[in-house]
Every structure is written in structure tokens, then in C-alpha cells.
Scaffold this active site. Structure first.
Site, mmCIF file in Angstrom:
data_model
loop_
_atom_site.group_PDB
_atom_site.id
_atom_site.type_symbol
_atom_site.label_atom_id
_atom_site.label_comp_id
_atom_site.label_asym_id
_atom_site.label_seq_id
_atom_site.Cartn_x
_atom_site.Cartn_y
_atom_site.Cartn_z
ATOM 1 N N LYS A 230 0.767 -1.263 0.044
ATOM 2 C CA LYS A 230 -0.013 0.056 0.022
ATOM 3 C C LYS A 230 0.978 1.350 0.034
ATOM 4 C CE LYS A 230 -0.380 -0.339 5.038
ATOM 5 N NZ LYS A 230 -1.224 -1.072 6.045
ATOM 6 N N TYR B 294 13.299 31.457 5.641
ATOM 7 C CA TYR B 294 12.125 32.247 5.951
ATOM 8 C C TYR B 294 12.088 32.688 7.322
ATOM 9 C CZ TYR B 294 10.207 31.097 1.444
ATOM 10 O OH TYR B 294 9.898 31.195 0.143
HETATM 11 C C1 LIG Z 1 -0.246 -1.879 6.765
HETATM 12 C C2 LIG Z 1 -0.779 -3.195 7.362
HETATM 13 C C3 LIG Z 1 -0.300 -4.549 7.537
HETATM 14 C C4 LIG Z 1 1.323 -4.286 7.409
HETATM 15 O O1 LIG Z 1 1.781 -3.878 8.746
HETATM 16 P P1 LIG Z 1 3.511 -3.805 8.926
HETATM 17 O O2 LIG Z 1 3.835 -3.436 10.349
HETATM 18 O O3 LIG Z 1 4.093 -2.696 7.905
HETATM 19 O O4 LIG Z 1 4.079 -5.163 8.714
HETATM 20 C C5 LIG Z 1 -0.432 -5.573 7.683
HETATM 21 N N1 LIG Z 1 -1.601 -5.796 8.039
HETATM 22 C C6 LIG Z 1 -2.744 -4.859 7.873
HETATM 23 C C7 LIG Z 1 -4.170 -4.901 8.028
HETATM 24 C C8 LIG Z 1 -2.324 -3.383 7.663
HETATM 25 O O5 LIG Z 1 -3.153 -2.354 7.459
#
Ligand SMILES: *Cc1c(COP(=O)(O)O)cnc(C)c1O
Length: 369
Positions: free
Chosen positions: A38, A264
Site C-alpha cells: 500500500k 524564511y
Molecule cells: C499495513 C498493514 C499491515 C502491514 O503492517 P507492517 O507493520 O508494515 O508489517 C498488515 N496488515 C494490515 C491490516 C495493515 O493495514
């Protein structure tokens, strides 16, 4: 790699491969791996990452939103994709591109069944998400009878997996809480299997869950941050390699006289003669303003150059008074020696946030180091 001549995020597929192999070595050989890609592969480059992981034999990809899965399908990736947070407006996209929704409430279950029936779908794979303590998305155990009743009235969908998500798998101090979550997940899974009459895949651990709760791997594990090189723990980080290196270049060097300002709103006032380098990277590239005024730094020729004054939209200025360097030299924002984790800690953040903040303006370069 040649020296950077502009701001670049290098994505090292060999580091990814190393991390995948390391995490696989922690997982039973019959347990499937779901790779979470993601948010552009945690801010890197989701297609390059997914292609590499597909060749390594990953069983599933996980994305948060349907559009992220569409990007993978457009790139020709055929591995199953679990959409962790589907929204009814995206059901068309999800089904047209053969993605599989997480179903976390009675409303989304009914909405998806209605959609699947309207499309004459048969046994379309869905994934039931249970809340075991994170209180973010998910059914509760008490919802099981109603879920089973709803499912018994349709042939349009079938339950491919049952899953939950741990709230504090990286936190040793919350071990009891996590064990209670895992026990609750086990109870839920047993009730579901009994009442469904078939056995979906079960999965609940993320990266830190893989490393800290090996007894909870069930049929599949979901790993995100570990693939990108971070294990939420110094003793695990040494086994992993950061995939992303953020580099930039010195555009201009100034000698600031005592009493002059930099940036700035007079964010820096020189108390003595100070040499600064201006770099073409700013908050629009993902360098939070919180890194200004000496909180953040870059490495130039191996030495730490703190950010002086406020972070601008497109630039930062760093203190190079004690560093021998010249215009055109490379600066490392984070990478293998000065990591995204250390830098994020300077602003009480975590590598997840720093990595995913690197904006799409920054050119991605995929390489094998
Ligand atoms: C993002 C996510 C993961 C991955 O978690 P990590 O800590 O990056 O390994 C696994 N399961 C769900 C439901 C997530 O939203």
C-alpha cells in the site's frame, strides 16, 4: 550507483530480496506470505516492488485502497490482491480487476453481496476482518451468527480468509494484550470454521507479529515494513536492509556572516561565520517542517549537516561549516548508514510515516546494489 545530480529515491531490489528471504526464514514453509504494498509500496515504487516479490513467489499482495491494486493490475501483476479498506464506490473496480475485498461490517457485507449478485458472481472471494482490540475496522465475535446467516442466503460470495490485525505487536510491554488478541482471533476462527462448514485461510500477524509471535502465523502472514528494511526493533533492524535511499545534491554554498539570517522568518541567525549548503528538497518532497532548526540533518561526505532555519517548500539549507564539500556534491537524507528510522525518531515519528511522506515529485530510481 553514480552520485545523485538531483533529488532521487533509490529503490534497491536486492535489499528487498534480502528482507523477503530473511522474513521467509522466520515463517513456516507451509505458511503463505502476503506482501503489503500500500501507499506506493511504503513510499517506494509499488510496481517494481510487486514485480520482484511476484518472482520470489509471494502468495498475495495487500493494498489499502482499490486504486492501489488497479495500479498493480495495470502493470500486469496477476497475484491475488487483498484490498484492506474497500469502499462501496470501488466495488466495480475491485471485481473488474479481480481484487478481493476485506469485509469488516454488516453494511459492507450486504452491500458487497448485493453488488456480487447484480453481477451474477458465484463464490466471489471475500476476506472477513475481525476486530480483536485495535478498534479500527472489523466485525466483533458477537457478529458471527448474523454473518453466517447472511452468508447462508447467497452463493455469490465465499469466505477466502478470516483475519485480524494486532495493535501493538512491536511492543514487548503489551505482550499480554497481544496474546489476548491472538486468543480472541483463534476463538473467532474456530467458531467461523464450525459454522461455515469450510476452512478459510487464517492470518493475523504483521511484520513485528512474525518476529515476536511465531506461534501466531496461522496460514498466512502479512508483512509490510519488514520488506522495506525495518523491524521496529534495533535487534531486528540489523537483519534487514533499508530498500529506499533518499539522496540529493548541493545546489549552492553560502558563507553567512555573523548576524545574518538564513531562510524564511529568520529561522536561523548566525552567531558566527557559518557555511551553508542549499539543497533541492523541501516539505513538498516530504521533509516535514518539524525537521527545521537543527532537528533534522543530511549526510555530506559522511558527516552530519544539520538543517538550519525553517524547511522551505522546495529547499532546505544545511550547516556545512565543518564539512569539506563543494557545489554539486551529493547529500544523503536517509539510507543505510543514517536510516529513515533514526531520522524519523528526531521528530517523534516512525519510519512508516517518513517513508510514505516522500512525495511523488521525487524521482524513483530502481536499482540492484
Ligand atoms: C499495513 C498493514 C499491515 C502491514 O503492517 P507492517 O507493520 O508494515 O508489517 C498488515 N496488515 C494490515 C491490516 C495493515 O493495514
Amino acid at each position: 550507483m553514480p552520485k545523485a545530480t538531483e533529488t532521487l529515491l533509490e529503490i534497491d531490489l536486492n535489499a528487498l530480496r534480502h528482507n523477503y528471504n530473511y522474513l521467509s526464514s522466520k515463517v513456516d514453509k507451509n505458511t503463505k506470505m502476503l506482501a503489503v504494498v500500500k501507499a506506493f509500496g511504503y513510499g517506494s515504487e509499488s510496481v517494481a516492488i510487486a514485480n520482484e516479490l511476484a518472482t520470489l513467489g509471494v502468495a498475495y499482495f495487500g493494498v489499502a485502497y482499490a486504486g492501489e491494486g488497479e495500479t498493480l493490475r495495470n502493470a500486469g501483476i496477476e497475484t491475488p490482491i487483498l484490498v484492506l479498506h474497500p469502499l462501496p464506490v470501488n466495488f466495480d473496480l475491485i471485481v473488474n480487476r479481480c481484487m478481493e475485498p476485506s469485509v469488516y461490517s454488516h453494511k459492507i457485507l450486504k452491500d458487497f453481496i448485493n453488488y456480487a449478485e447484480s453481477q451474477k458472481q458465484h463464490n466471489y472471494p471475500i476476506h472477513l476482518k475481525f476486530n480483536t482490540g485495535l478498534n479500527r475496522l472489523g466485525f466483533r465475535k458477537e457478529d458471527i451468527p448474523k454473518i453466517i446467516e447472511t452468508l447462508s442466503r447467497t452463493e455469490s460470495v465465499s469466505v477466502k480468509s478470516v483475519f485480524s490485525h494486532l495493535a501493538a505487536s512491536e511492543d514487548e510491554a503489551e505482550r499480554n494484550f497481544t496474546i489476548a488478541q491472538i486468543d480472541e482471533f483463534r476463538n473467532i476462527s474456530e467458531a467461523i470454521i464450525r459454522q461455515l462448514g469450510y476452512k478459510p485461510l487464517l492470518h493475523t500477524v504483521n511484520t513485528s507479529g512474525i518476529l515476536n509471535y511465531p506461534e501466531a502465523q496461522f496460514d498466512m502472514v502479512r508483512t509490510g515494513i519488514g520488506l522495506y528494511g525495518f523491524g521496529n526493533n534495533p535487534s531486528e533492524n540489523i537483519n534487514l536492509k533499508p530498500v529506499a535511499t533518499l539522496k540529493t545534491v548541493i545546489s549552492q554554498i553560502h558563507t553567512i556572516k555573523e548576524g545574518e539570517n538564513v531562510g524564511y522568518n529568520m529561522g536561523f541567525k548566525a552567531r558566527e561565520t557559518t557555511r551553508t549548503a542549499t539543497l533541492p528538497i523541501g516539505h513538498a518532497d516530504g521533509i516535514s517542517r518539524a525537521f527545521g532548526k537543527g532537528v533534522g540533518w543530511v549526510l555530506i561526505n559522511g558527516a552530519k549537516a544539520p538543517i538550519v532555519g525553517n524547511v522551505c517548500m522546495d529547499m532546505i539549507m544545511v550547516d556545512i561549516t565543518h564539512i569539506s564539500c563543494e557545489e554539486g556534491d551529493e547529500a544523503i537524507v536517509f539510507g543505510e548508514t543514517s536510516t529513515a528510522e533514526t531520522l524519523s525518531e528526531a521528530i517523534n515519528s516512525i519510519p512508516y510515516e517518513l517513508l510514505t511522506a516522500i512525495s511523488q515529485r521525487v524521482k524513483r530510481v530502481v536499482c540492484r546494489k
